[in-house]
Design a protein around this motif. Sequence first.
Motif, PDB file in Angstrom:
ATOM      1  N   GLU A 133       6.313   1.056  -2.937  1.00 55.75           N
ATOM      2  CA  GLU A 133       5.490   1.655  -3.991  1.00 55.75           C
ATOM      3  C   GLU A 133       6.352   2.102  -5.163  1.00 55.75           C
ATOM      4  O   GLU A 133       5.995   1.886  -6.322  1.00 55.75           O
ATOM      5  N   ASN A 144       5.771   0.370  -8.729  1.00 54.26           N
ATOM      6  CA  ASN A 144       5.362   1.256  -9.820  1.00 54.26           C
ATOM      7  C   ASN A 144       6.360   1.284 -10.966  1.00 54.26           C
ATOM      8  O   ASN A 144       6.014   1.689 -12.076  1.00 54.26           O
ATOM      9  N   GLY A 169       1.393  -3.194   1.211  1.00 53.14           N
ATOM     10  CA  GLY A 169       2.187  -2.342   2.086  1.00 53.14           C
ATOM     11  C   GLY A 169       1.776  -2.328   3.536  1.00 53.14           C
ATOM     12  O   GLY A 169       2.112  -1.403   4.271  1.00 53.14           O
ATOM     13  N   GLY A 176       5.844   8.634  -0.666  1.00 55.00           N
ATOM     14  CA  GLY A 176       5.386   7.257  -0.734  1.00 55.00           C
ATOM     15  C   GLY A 176       6.359   6.328  -0.035  1.00 55.00           C
ATOM     16  O   GLY A 176       7.267   6.760   0.672  1.00 55.00           O
ATOM     17  N   CYS A 210       8.140  -1.800   2.220  1.00 54.87           N
ATOM     18  CA  CYS A 210       6.856  -1.142   2.487  1.00 54.87           C
ATOM     19  C   CYS A 210       6.902  -0.323   3.764  1.00 54.87           C
ATOM     20  O   CYS A 210       6.076   0.563   3.972  1.00 54.87           O
TER      21      CYS A 210
END
Length: 102
Positions: free
Chosen positions: A25, A29, A41, A21, A85
């Motif tokens: 993220e 998260n 992103g 990822g 991102c």
Amino acid sequence: MAKINFITKAGVEMQLEAASGSVMELAVNNSVPGIDGDCGGVCSCATCHVHVAPEDWAQTGAPGDMEKDMLEFDDNASEFSRLSCQMSISDELDGITLKVAN
């Protein structure tokens, strides 16, 4: 698996771990304060702006042209600015430290 160290504006240190990822993220998260990722992103908002520790700059690499253009509009940009991102999690990022810019 990469361990990435985040330092929030309040000075709170968070070490997070992921295998894939984007760095954004991972931060979103895990509710890292100051990293919102409003655009999801796609490099169009800079709400995931971080400052890479100078000693870790070689590990992250420089921003691409589109990323540089977006960072030009951020008042907190520095020579070590990146949009999280645009940074893919990989073993090369293991151990880096990122300061949340916003």
